[in-house]
Design an enzyme around this catalytic site. Structure first.
Site, PDB file in Angstrom:
ATOM      1  N   HIS A 118       0.848  -1.193   0.000  1.00  0.00           N
ATOM      2  CA  HIS A 118       0.000   0.000   0.000  1.00  0.00           C
ATOM      3  C   HIS A 118       0.880   1.238   0.000  1.00  0.00           C
ATOM      4  O   HIS A 118       2.066   1.190   0.337  1.00  0.00           O
ATOM      5  CB  HIS A 118      -0.938   0.016   1.211  1.00  0.00           C
ATOM      6  CG  HIS A 118      -0.250   0.299   2.521  1.00  0.00           C
ATOM      7  ND1 HIS A 118      -0.072   1.563   3.017  1.00  0.00           N
ATOM      8  CD2 HIS A 118       0.330  -0.533   3.424  1.00  0.00           C
ATOM      9  CE1 HIS A 118       0.561   1.510   4.171  1.00  0.00           C
ATOM     10  NE2 HIS A 118       0.832   0.249   4.442  1.00  0.00           N
ATOM     11  N   CYS A 119       0.279   2.373  -0.409  1.00  0.00           N
ATOM     12  CA  CYS A 119       0.974   3.661  -0.328  1.00  0.00           C
ATOM     13  C   CYS A 119       0.175   4.561   0.604  1.00  0.00           C
ATOM     14  O   CYS A 119      -0.485   4.060   1.511  1.00  0.00           O
ATOM     15  CB  CYS A 119       1.143   4.274  -1.720  1.00  0.00           C
ATOM     16  SG  CYS A 119      -0.411   4.571  -2.575  1.00  0.00           S
ATOM     17  N   ALA A 120       0.192   5.853   0.382  1.00  0.00           N
ATOM     18  CA  ALA A 120      -0.461   6.776   1.320  1.00  0.00           C
ATOM     19  C   ALA A 120      -1.981   6.651   1.324  1.00  0.00           C
ATOM     20  O   ALA A 120      -2.626   6.858   2.358  1.00  0.00           O
ATOM     21  CB  ALA A 120      -0.069   8.209   0.990  1.00  0.00           C
ATOM     22  N   THR A 121      -2.570   6.307   0.173  1.00  0.00           N
ATOM     23  CA  THR A 121      -4.038   6.248   0.084  1.00  0.00           C
ATOM     24  C   THR A 121      -4.560   5.007  -0.631  1.00  0.00           C
ATOM     25  O   THR A 121      -5.770   4.806  -0.682  1.00  0.00           O
ATOM     26  CB  THR A 121      -4.580   7.480  -0.676  1.00  0.00           C
ATOM     27  OG1 THR A 121      -4.008   7.510  -1.986  1.00  0.00           O
ATOM     28  CG2 THR A 121      -4.234   8.772   0.059  1.00  0.00           C
ATOM     29  N   ARG A 122      -3.672   4.156  -1.175  1.00  0.00           N
ATOM     30  CA  ARG A 122      -4.148   3.087  -2.067  1.00  0.00           C
ATOM     31  C   ARG A 122      -3.583   1.722  -1.699  1.00  0.00           C
ATOM     32  O   ARG A 122      -2.422   1.603  -1.314  1.00  0.00           O
ATOM     33  CB  ARG A 122      -3.771   3.408  -3.517  1.00  0.00           C
ATOM     34  CG  ARG A 122      -4.233   4.761  -3.994  1.00  0.00           C
ATOM     35  CD  ARG A 122      -3.943   4.987  -5.464  1.00  0.00           C
ATOM     36  NE  ARG A 122      -2.536   4.993  -5.790  1.00  0.00           N
ATOM     37  CZ  ARG A 122      -1.737   6.042  -5.672  1.00  0.00           C
ATOM     38  NH1 ARG A 122      -2.207   7.178  -5.204  1.00  0.00           N
ATOM     39  NH2 ARG A 122      -0.460   5.968  -6.023  1.00  0.00           N
TER      40      ARG A 122
END
Length: 496
Positions: free
Chosen positions: A26-30
């Site tokens: 995952h990243c910051a929002t996804r």
């Protein structure tokens, strides 16, 4: 039960289960999945989940937009699925199996330049500020610059060049380091190689054109003379040399015994590469860079510059979707090296603004859709600050008509920008703050171009929605200025 347990379980099943998930991170929002078979993902049902704000596929990864709570969602997903998460770099490597050869090449190009962008942005802002205080004669009836009148600003003007020179003149050092890092080879050798391309004992690249051939210094090997020419700010020579060094080191590691590898591998990687860089790769790369820069610059300054600008402004957003936009970084840097500025980058900044303005129109049209606003509002802000992917993949491509409206607005703004001769000092922040990287004499016209990139996409998005142009998906109520209209399959009713 945990907050996201139901949706995490549903997402696990809708992407095809454990057998179809190659890796997840995952990243910051996804949430970012690498799927064995991307077609197994039921996108319609995934996007119907309460926690999901949208989906898109990029660089071989299926990405599900969750929002700021993605860490909590990810933890639930890992707990339910039993799948061990990976880091982003491992996911990128895994994703390459879903990418074509061209996509892999473009991804490699992006991985080389992405670590350099913060420095390049800072350099562009510094050059712009130096122009304002040192090149614009705004004092004493337009006869002197700020730096000429005030000692403090004169000192600032000269001091800031230290940073600007380090970023742009010594750019090859950053490129060769970044290639070594990306290829997993010895990074200090990449740095040393870059330094050999810009060493002070070499004739500066900017002085080559004004130096007589007989006065160019050279290394005398008896049977051959090699010109001692530097490659300050040159992109392609540094890339060619960087890749040669990396592949030599990788090849030598396979055949050199471990007992002597620490001595043999660095020596026989670095020395031949430095020699080849100055004898073969540098001259060839310089010529290639010149050709590319001249073609682009000629296209943007010829009698058909308006057509070139219209096409680039219109098509830049689709280039972002395909990943082809990464090649523009190298072209911009080459233009800066050869022409002391770039007329390509201002169009990129305008395209980013246009995509954000189209999303802004969707926010207006869909006012009250709280779930969508969790994506559209941050996406608009992101666009105006230079990052367009959340807007394009989360909103504009979903409905299509705002994406096209932004393309048209970007094309119009690009034509005005190029026709007015707008030049940037450097790559900068790609949205509204991008005006700080524009050469000061073009501030006013570029501000007008930004206004076009804001107003035209917004108005076109509203009109396209009102008259159902390019719209096959959006059947939400139509919000217009002063009234609200509603569509059904058979008629249109109005609420005044």
């Amino acid at each position: 039960m945990a907050k996201y347990a139901d949706d995490a379980k549903a997402l696990y099943e809708l992407v095809g289960g454990k057998e179809n998930i190659s890796s997840v991170t995952h990243c910051a929002t996804r949430m970012r999945f690498v799927l064995q078979d991307p077609d197994q993902a039921d996108i319609e049902k995934i996007e119907a989940l309460a926690s999901v704000k949208g989906t898109f596929t990029q660089a071989g990864q299926f990405q599900v937009i969750i929002g700021n709570d993605v860490q909590e969602f990810y933890n639930e997903f890992v707990s339910i699925s039993g799948i061990e998460g990976v880091n982003k770099e491992e996911a990128k490597t895994d994703a390459k199996k879903n990418m074509s050869l061209l996509q892999r090449m473009l991804a490699a190009l992006a991985e080389i330049f992405t670590p350099l962008i913060p420095a390049i942005v800072v350099g562009g802002l510094i050059l712009g500020f130096r122009n304002v205080i040192g090149d614009i004669k705004m004092l004493e009836e337009g006869t002197k610059t700020i730096a000429q009148v005030y000692p403090f600003w004169n000192g600032t003007y000269n001091f800031l060049w230290l940073i600007g020179e380090a970023i742009f003149h010594f750019l090859p050092v950053g490129i060769t380091w970044s290639i070594a890092k990306k290829m997993g080879t010895t990074q200090i050798l990449g740095i040393v190689l870059g330094i050999t391309l810009v060493s002070p004992q070499l004739l500066n690249a900017y002085a080559v054109a004004t130096t007589k051939a007989a006065d160019i210094p050279f290394w005398d090997f008896g049977f051959a003379h090699i010109p001692m020419i530097g490659y300050q700010a040159q992109v392609i020579p540094a890339m060619l040399a960087g890749f040669m060094l990396a592949y030599l080191e990788i090849g030598l590691r396979k055949i050199v015994p471990n007992a002597v590898s620490m001595i043999v591998t660095p020596f026989f990687s670095l020395v031949p590469t430095v020699l080849a860089a100055h004898l073969i790769l540098g001259p060839i790369g310089w010529k290639i860079g010149d050709v590319i820069a001249n073609v682009v610059y000629s296209g943007l300054t010829s009698s058909l510059s308006w057509l070139f600008a219209a096409l680039f402004g219109f098509l830049y957003a689709p280039l972002v979707v395909t990943g082809l936009h990464h090649m523009t970084n190298a072209i911009d840097l080459q233009l800066m090296s050869q022409f002391h500025g770039t007329n390509l980058w201002p169009m990129i900044a305008l395209s980013n603004i246009a995509q954000g303005s189209a999303v802004l129109a969707i926010i207006f049209l869909h006012k009250g859709n709280e779930k969508e606003e969790q994506v559209s509002i941050p996406a608009t802000i992101s666009c105006y600050l230079g990052v367009t992917e959340p807007a394009m993949f989360g909103i504009n491509l979903k409905y299509l008509y705002p994406f096209v409206a932004a393309m048209i607005g970007s094309g119009i703004a690009a034509v005005i920008s190029v026709s007015s001769g707008v030049m940037a000092n450097s790559i900068g922040v790609g949205g509204i703050p991008g005006i700080l990287s524009i050469k000061p004499q073009y501030y006013l016209i570029f501000a007008f171009c930004m206004l076009i990139a804001i107003v035209v996409p917004f108005m076109l998005t509203v009109l396209f929605r009102k008259y159902n142009i390019l719209n096959k998906v959006d059947q939400a109520p139509i919000r217009t200025f002063g009234k609200r209209e509603f569509r059904t399959d058979s008629k249109k009713a109005s609420n005044l």
